[in-house]
Design a protein around this motif. Structure first.
Motif, short mmCIF file in Angstrom:
data_model
loop_
_atom_site.label_atom_id
_atom_site.label_comp_id
_atom_site.label_asym_id
_atom_site.label_seq_id
_atom_site.Cartn_x
_atom_site.Cartn_y
_atom_site.Cartn_z
N HIS A 234 50.17 -34.93 -76.90
CA HIS A 234 50.10 -36.71 -77.21
C HIS A 234 50.59 -36.93 -78.51
O HIS A 234 50.88 -38.05 -78.81
CB HIS A 234 48.57 -36.74 -77.14
CG HIS A 234 48.14 -36.66 -75.83
ND1 HIS A 234 46.78 -36.23 -75.85
CD2 HIS A 234 48.49 -37.04 -74.55
CE1 HIS A 234 46.32 -36.18 -74.39
NE2 HIS A 234 47.33 -36.48 -73.66
N ASP A 272 50.70 -39.24 -66.38
CA ASP A 272 49.39 -39.59 -67.07
C ASP A 272 48.59 -38.45 -66.76
O ASP A 272 47.32 -38.98 -66.73
CB ASP A 272 48.81 -40.74 -66.60
CG ASP A 272 49.51 -42.16 -67.38
OD1 ASP A 272 50.27 -41.84 -68.16
OD2 ASP A 272 49.56 -43.17 -66.59
N ASP A 273 48.79 -37.14 -67.02
CA ASP A 273 47.68 -36.11 -66.87
C ASP A 273 47.03 -36.13 -65.34
O ASP A 273 45.94 -35.71 -65.37
CB ASP A 273 46.74 -36.28 -68.05
CG ASP A 273 47.34 -35.81 -69.28
OD1 ASP A 273 48.21 -35.24 -69.33
OD2 ASP A 273 46.85 -36.40 -70.33
N GLU A 274 47.59 -36.68 -64.28
CA GLU A 274 47.18 -36.53 -63.00
C GLU A 274 48.03 -35.45 -62.36
O GLU A 274 48.00 -35.10 -61.06
CB GLU A 274 47.58 -37.83 -62.41
CG GLU A 274 46.59 -39.06 -62.79
CD GLU A 274 45.26 -38.78 -62.37
OE1 GLU A 274 44.92 -38.52 -61.29
OE2 GLU A 274 44.53 -38.80 -63.29
#
Ligand code: ADP
Ligand code: ZN
Length: 292
Positions: A234, A272-274
Motif C-alpha cells: 500500500h 483491489d485485493d480481490e
C-alpha cells in the motif's frame, strides 16, 4: 451453476459465491479462530448456498502433492491450532463436490493472470508482502508447484549496512520475509508500516530489499512480469524506487523487452485485493474441468 471460493487467511476467511460467468453473487468474511470453531461455520456457509464446486486458496505451508497422504493439508504452520489440518479433504467430504486447492499467493497469481494486469503474459511472478512474504509463479501458463510450492519469501538477501535491526524469521538471519515483511518493519522502526508513510528511509531500505528479491526471481524464473501486492505495498510510493534499484542491480545484464521496460515489468496488483478470491474461484471452475 454456482462456484464457491474460499481465501483462507491467518486472520480472516473470505468466502464468495460466483456464477460460472465470473459474476459475484455473494461474499462474506469470517474471523480465523481455531479450526474446530471456524471450519464448521465455513462449511455451513457453503452448504446453504448449494455450490457445484469449491476452490480454496490457503495460507501455508500446504501439501499440494496429489500423491501424498496429506494432500490438501495445511502442514507446518506456526498458526495456533492449524498445524496438520486437512482443509481440502474436509470440504470435499462435507460438501461432496469437486474441490480445487492451492496456496493463497498462487491464487493471487492466477487471479491477476485471468482477470488483471497479468492477462497479456504467460509467465509471471506475484509477490505478496504482508504479515509474511510469499510468491506465486506462473510459467508458460502453468502454476509452478514442484515438490510442494515455491517458498520465495525465504530467499537469502544481502543485508544492508543501513539496516539497524535484523531478521524476524525464526529460521533465517537474512531472508526476504525476515527483513522485509510488515512485522520486520514494525520491529525495526518501532511503529506499524501504515504509521511510517512520511519517513523516506524506511521505504528506501524496503525498496532495496524488494528490488534484490525481484532481481533474483528475474534471474531464476525468467518471468515476463512481476506483480507486487500485500499490505506493505500500500506504500505505492516505493514503486519507482524498486524499479530504479532493480535496474541498478541488473546492471544491464538481463536484456529482454520485458525487463527493459521497468514500468510495465514491475507493477502493482490491479484487482483491489480481490485477486486471491478470484483465483480461488478459478480453481473451483477448473475442478469442474471448466475455464473462463
Ligand atoms: P496478511 O499478510 O496478514 O494476509 P496484509 O497483506 O494486509 O495481510 O498484510 C498485513 C501487514 O501489512 C501488516 O504487517 C501491516 O502492518 C502491513 N501494512 C498494512 N497496511 C500498510 C500500509 N499502508 N503501509 C505499510 N504497511 C502496511
Ligand atoms: Zn526465513
Amino acid at each position: 451453476m454456482k462456484i464457491g471460493a474460499l481465501e483462507a487467511g491467518g486472520t480472516k476467511m473470505v468466502c464468495a459465491i460466483y456464477d460460472d460467468n465470473s459474476a459475484l453473487i455473494k461474499k462474506e468474511t469470517f474471523p480465523t479462530k481455531e479450526p474446530s470453531k471456524t471450519l464448521p461455520v465455513l462449511i455451513g456457509f457453503f452448504k446453504k448456498e448449494g455450490i457445484d464446486a469449491l476452490g480454496i486458496g490457503s495460507f501455508g505451508p500446504v501439501d499440494l502433492d496429489k500423491g501424498s497422504p496429506t494432500y490438501g493439508y495445511i502442514t507446518k504452520t506456526p498458526k495456533e491450532g492449524w498445524k496438520d489440518t486437512d482443509i481440502a479433504g474436509l470440504f470435499k467430504r462435507e460438501l461432496k463436490i469437486p474441490v480445487g486447492f492451492d496456496t493463497d499467493v498462487n491464487c493471487s497469481a492466477i487471479g491477476e493472470h485471468e482477470f488483471g494486469i497479468g492477462k497479456d503474459v504467460d509467465s509471471l511472478v506475484y509477490i505478496t508482502i504482508g504479515t509474511g512474504i510469499g510468491i506465486g509463479v506462473i510459467s508458460e501458463g502453468k502454476v509452478i508447484h514442484g515438490a510442494m510450492h515455491p517458498e520465495g519469501g525465504h530467499i537469502m538477501l544481502t543485508k544492508s549496512p543501513k539496516d539497524p535491526s535484523g531478521s524476524v524469521c525464526p529460521y533465517h538471519d537474512s531472508c526476504f520475509e525476515g527483513l522485509c515483511s510488515g512485522p520486520s518493519i514494525e520491529k525495526r522502526w518501532g511503529k506499524k508500516g501504515a504509521d511510517l508513510s512520511d519517513d523516506p528511509k524506511v521505504w528506501e531500505l524496503e525498496a532495496c530489499y524488494i528490488a534484490q528479491a525481484v532481481f533474483t526471481y528475474t534471474a531464476v524464473l525468467s518471468p515476463k512480469r512481476i506483480i507486487l501486492g500485500g499490505g506493505v505495498m500500500h506504500q505505492s510510493a516505493m514503486l519507482p524506487l524498486i524499479r530504479e534499484k532493480f535496474s541498478e542491480y541488473n546492471g544491464g545484464y538481463i536484456n529482454n523487452k520485458f525487463v527493459n521496460d521497468p514500468d510495465t515489468y514491475i507493477v502493482l496488483q490491479s484487482l483491489d485485493d480481490e485477486q486471491g478470491i478470484l483465483g480461488a474461484y478459478i480453481l473451483g471452475l477448473r475442478a469442474l474441468g471448466k475455464s473462463v
